[in-house]
Design a protein around this motif. Structure first.
Motif: not given
Length: 428
Positions: A107-108, A392, A394-395
């Motif tokens: 994710e991200g 990102s 979040k990443g």
């Protein structure tokens, strides 16, 4: 051709030696020409063109007028044949295009790969005893499909200071951007360093004699890539009693006529078949215009009788042929298990000549055993795979801790800090 029966494995490497000079024998000459071209540019090019090709040129750049004259000089029948071959080569190489590879590894964290063209490429087209206009198609078609911006073609001039009409027609047809009358070591040196008339390129393609092959290898020392070490042509035929001796002989001679330093090998399970092929070679040889060249190449060649297919396959993989023809009752065994070959031709009705000209596959292939590690020219040869990533907030939070720990373990504190700064900002 000398017939050798069931040679012991310990003798294979000596038995399968190519008839080529060692690099040491010719490297001094190549180094001398490279040094001269690097220092003196077109002046050195002119000197070596006069020395090696026996001609002095007013200009080594092919003009639009020369191209126009060449186009009108090629017969309509040959133009149709060249266009048919070009169409098949375009179809096969267009099918090699790949889509962008895109993936969220977590994710991200976005990662993707795209192909981008090599912007400047040099194509070397041998002239000499056989101007290989077919090689123009094999190199310029995929270069154009890949989107290369500069496609520079070098080919040696004849005694009249010209390049064969067929080469010029094919080059014009396939989108070559510049054509230069220069051959041999000096052509490779010119493409490597750049001169007043020859653009410097990023990658050099094309076959040539042993001097050209060594020159290409030397070019890599100066930051220029090459397609592969492509030297004198070679062919290995695997055949049993089910094969047609006349067909096999014709295939062997089709490669033998390339040059005196070419090599052809017959591997067969039958001594009688080897003898039949020898008779056919002798008969067909007499009718060839390039008889002496083929005869010289046959002296470098041999027939090897092996009792079974399994051992024959092991010997073939040890040799690693540029071209491999299989015509047996068990073709699938060889097709499914062959590990080292530039291009494979299957069955009675698939002559190697088809791949040389018009079937669609590429005929610029690794020789001298390099098929063990190199591919033949294909669309990817004219492209680079570039990777991209986008992370990102979040990443970086998901992946950052792992990066910090790994960087710290390797003692690379600045690497760790590049992540830590970002993570600390995100905590505020």
């Amino acid at each position: 051709m000398e017939i050798i029966e069931n040679p012991i494995k310990q003798s294979w490497l000596e038995l399968l030696k190519r008839p080529t000079q060692t690099v040491d024998d010719i490297e001094a000459t190549v180094n001398q020409v490279f040094s001269d071209v690097s220092k003196n540019g077109d002046q050195a090019i002119e000197k070596y063109t006069s020395m090696f090709d026996g001609v002095t040129l007013e200009s080594n750049i092919v003009s639009k007028a020369e191209i126009k004259s060449a186009v009108t000089s090629v017969s309509n029948e040959l133009k149709d044949a060249i266009r048919l071959a070009k169409s098949n080569i375009e179809k096969f190489h267009s099918a090699q295009k790949t889509e962008k590879v895109f993936l969220n590894t977590m994710e991200g964290v976005e990662c993707w790969q795209e192909k981008r063209p090599i912007q400047k490429v040099g194509l070397y087209i041998p002239g000499g005893t056989a101007p290989l206009f077919s090689t123009v198609l094999m190199l310029a078609v995929p270069a154009t499909l890949a989107g290369c911006k500069e496609i520079v073609l070098c080919s040696p001039p004849n005694k009249e200071g010209k390049i064969a009409n067929e080469i010029l027609y094919a080059a014009d047809l396939c989108g070559v951007t510049k054509i230069v009358k220069v051959g041999g070591i000096q052509a490779i040196a010119g493409l490597t360093f750049g001169t007043e008339s020859i653009p410097q390129v990023y990658k050099i393609f094309g076959p040539g004699n042993q001097f050209v092959t060594v020159a290409k290898q030397l070019a890599t020392k100066y930051g220029v890539a090459i397609d592969m070490p492509a030297g004198p042509s070679e062919l290995l035929v695997m055949a049993d009693e089910s094969a047609n001796p006349a067909y096999v002989a014709s295939d062997l001679l089709s490669q033998a006529e390339h040059g005196s330093d070419s090599q052809v090998i017959l591997v067969t399970t039958s001594k009688l078949f080897a003898e039949q092929v020898n008779k056919e070679v002798a008969l067909q040889l007499q009718k060839l215009p390039r008889k002496q060249i083929a005869k010289d190449a046959i002296k470098n060649s041999k027939s090897i009788v092996i009792d079974n297919f399994e051992t024959a396959l092991e010997l073939i993989d040890t040799y690693g042929p540029e071209h491999f023809i299989v015509s047996t009752t068990s073709n699938n065994f060889f097709v499914e298990n062959i590990g080292n070959a530039g291009s494979v031709f299957i069955g009675k009705y698939t002559p190697e000549s088809a791949g040389d000209y018009a079937s669609g596959t590429n005929h610029t292939l690794p020789t001298n055993g390099f098929s063990k590690a190199y591919s033949g020219v294909n669309l990817d040869s004219f492209q680079k795979s570039m990777t991209f990533q986008k992370i990102s907030k979040k990443g970086i939070q998901n992946i950052g801790s792992a990066i910090e720990l790994m960087a710290e373990a390797e003692g690379l504190e600045a690497h760790k800090n590049a992540v830590t700064l970002r993570l600390n900002d995100l905590k505020e």
